[in-house]
Design an enzyme around this catalytic site. Structure first.
Site, PDB file in Angstrom:
ATOM      1  N   ASP A 139       0.848  -1.189   0.000  1.00  0.00           N
ATOM      2  CA  ASP A 139       0.000   0.000   0.000  1.00  0.00           C
ATOM      3  C   ASP A 139       0.887   1.243   0.000  1.00  0.00           C
ATOM      4  O   ASP A 139       1.716   1.419   0.894  1.00  0.00           O
ATOM      5  CB  ASP A 139      -0.897  -0.017   1.245  1.00  0.00           C
ATOM      6  CG  ASP A 139      -2.000   1.020   1.187  1.00  0.00           C
ATOM      7  OD1 ASP A 139      -1.996   1.842   0.247  1.00  0.00           O
ATOM      8  OD2 ASP A 139      -2.855   1.018   2.085  1.00  0.00           O
ATOM      9  N   ASP A 145      -3.546   2.596  -5.572  1.00  0.00           N
ATOM     10  CA  ASP A 145      -2.388   2.598  -4.672  1.00  0.00           C
ATOM     11  C   ASP A 145      -2.240   1.323  -3.842  1.00  0.00           C
ATOM     12  O   ASP A 145      -1.497   1.304  -2.867  1.00  0.00           O
ATOM     13  CB  ASP A 145      -2.450   3.810  -3.735  1.00  0.00           C
ATOM     14  CG  ASP A 145      -3.707   3.820  -2.873  1.00  0.00           C
ATOM     15  OD1 ASP A 145      -4.603   2.985  -3.093  1.00  0.00           O
ATOM     16  OD2 ASP A 145      -3.806   4.676  -1.974  1.00  0.00           O
ATOM     17  N   GLU A 146      -2.923   0.236  -4.242  1.00  0.00           N
ATOM     18  CA  GLU A 146      -2.852  -1.020  -3.484  1.00  0.00           C
ATOM     19  C   GLU A 146      -2.578  -2.198  -4.406  1.00  0.00           C
ATOM     20  O   GLU A 146      -3.126  -2.273  -5.514  1.00  0.00           O
ATOM     21  CB  GLU A 146      -4.174  -1.290  -2.763  1.00  0.00           C
ATOM     22  CG  GLU A 146      -4.417  -0.478  -1.529  1.00  0.00           C
ATOM     23  CD  GLU A 146      -5.696  -0.937  -0.845  1.00  0.00           C
ATOM     24  OE1 GLU A 146      -5.606  -1.758   0.088  1.00  0.00           O
ATOM     25  OE2 GLU A 146      -6.785  -0.494  -1.251  1.00  0.00           O
TER      26      GLU A 146
END
Length: 393
Positions: A9, A102-103
């Site tokens: 993350d 964003d993961e």
């Protein structure tokens, strides 16, 4: 053999992107979001110490942290840097799933036979930061649920490893809010009967939980017990979604055409939000009665909002349809897709506007797309030639 699943993350991703381009933002309370009536899309850890959180109204955030600097988001920049991170991870990881902008999830099962799984993951995280300049956290465990929860617990920069025999001791004392599928409504419901930590939830009979919260009860019980068999899905990036409408009779009725276009946009925009996409390019196609076909496109700030997309589609149609001949077909395509949600995209919209979209989407999901529609598009009834085309790489 126990699986080895990594969750990665990017730390305060939007904030980190802005700081990468402007070092003067380092170390100060920073809020990414809309205007006074907007909401917080992301905030720095300096702002979080004052109680600022994502999805909080900007007005409330500034009452908590009046010295914070508020900036409008730049989805073009965020998408570019997300793509750069994806390339670094994809090059090195055996199986990668991009869960959002964003993961990431990685399946590195079996890698410990040749190389320490934690060491390998740590080196990958260092490579991401070295090549992109962005900080990233990770956790390694036996499934997606535990690794995701562990990433949150380890932030910032506290990378965790939760082996199989430590899953229950790790999860038990945590709040049920840490489970990804537990929202405010579920938390309040369970809190009223004294269930506030994961251990208490895990000890509750699964069938009783299902009776309380419906079909997701069993899945929630499994997650509370550290059970998650969901695989890491190999990453494929969708290029576009589109729909076309062929008229039963060729038409030159401008108002009718615009109503149909609005209904088509509503349907595609709802699909974008349901699947977690944002679009950056709008394309419109028209086919005349003589089968001549023309297209026109424009770039937009990443969005999945009906009202923005309807305006762009209507403007494109007005510029494209100049020959005043009857039309037999119109089509819309949204391309340049990136993972994201309506909330992180609407840097200028109000909290009320976002709440309205969320309420409408819940009704559409529960009762069907036609349950609630904008007035102008309500007359749009798909015929048997309508289709939604899903293109993948």
């Amino acid at each position: 053999m126990a699986r080895a699943i990594v969750h990665m993350d990017l730390d305060t991703f939007f904030v980190s992107c802005e700081r990468l381009t402007n070092s003067g933002l380092n170390g100060i309370p920073l809020i990414i979001g809309g205007g006074e009536r907007g909401v917080v899309a992301s905030c720095s850890y300096e702002a979080r110490t004052f109680g600022v959180r994502s999805a909080m109204p900007i007005k409330m955030a500034l009452r908590l942290c009046p010295q914070a600097k508020v900036m409008k988001g730049d989805m073009e920049l965020y998408s570019k840097l997300s793509h750069a991170v994806t390339e670094v991870i994809e090059e090195k990881a055996p199986v990668m799933e991009k869960a959002s902008i964003d993961e990431f999830y990685l399946d590195i099962t079996g890698m410990d036979k040749f190389y320490g799984s934690y060491t390998w993951t740590n080196e990958l995280a260092q490579s991401v930061t070295k090549e992109t300049g962005l900080p990233i956290s990770f956790a390694l465990s036996v499934n997606k649920t535990v690794s995701k929860i562990a990433t949150g617990e380890g932030k910032p920069k506290g990378n965790l490893e939760i082996p199989e025999n430590m899953v229950k001791p790790f999860l038990n004392p945590l709040s049920i809010k840490k489970i990804p599928m537990v929202g405010d409504a579920t938390f309040q419901l369970l809190s009223r009967i004294g269930i506030r930590n994961i251990q208490t939830l895990s000890e509750m009979p699964a069938d009783v939980l299902q009776q309380m919260i419906g079909k997701n009860g069993i899945e929630l019980w499994k997650k509370a017990n550290g059970i998650d068999h969901n695989p890491v899905e190999p990453y494929t990036e969708r290029k576009s979604i589109s729909t076309e409408h062929t008229f039963l009779q060729d038409t030159i009725d401008i108002e009718k055409l615009k109503r149909v276009l609005q209904g088509m946009v509503e349907k595609l925009a709802f699909q974008l939000r349901s699947e977690g996409w944002l679009t950056s390019t709008v394309v419109i196609k028209i086919r005349y009665a003589n089968f001549d076909t023309e297209t026109k496109q424009c770039r937009v700030q990443y969005t999945s909002a009906d009202h923005i997309l309807i305006k762009n589609v209507t403007d494109l149609f007005s510029k494209l349809y100049q020959r005043r001949m009857r039309l037999r077909l119109i089509g819309i395509r949204f391309s340049g897709l990136v993972r994201g949600t309506y909330q992180i995209n609407m840097f200028e919209d109000t909290e009320e506007m976002m709440s309205l979209y969320q309420a409408m989407d819940r009704m559409k999901t529960r009762y069907g797309f036609d349950a609630v529609m904008r007035g102008g598009g309500a007359t749009f009834k798909p015929n048997n030639k309508d289709e939604i085309l899903k293109r993948k790489k």
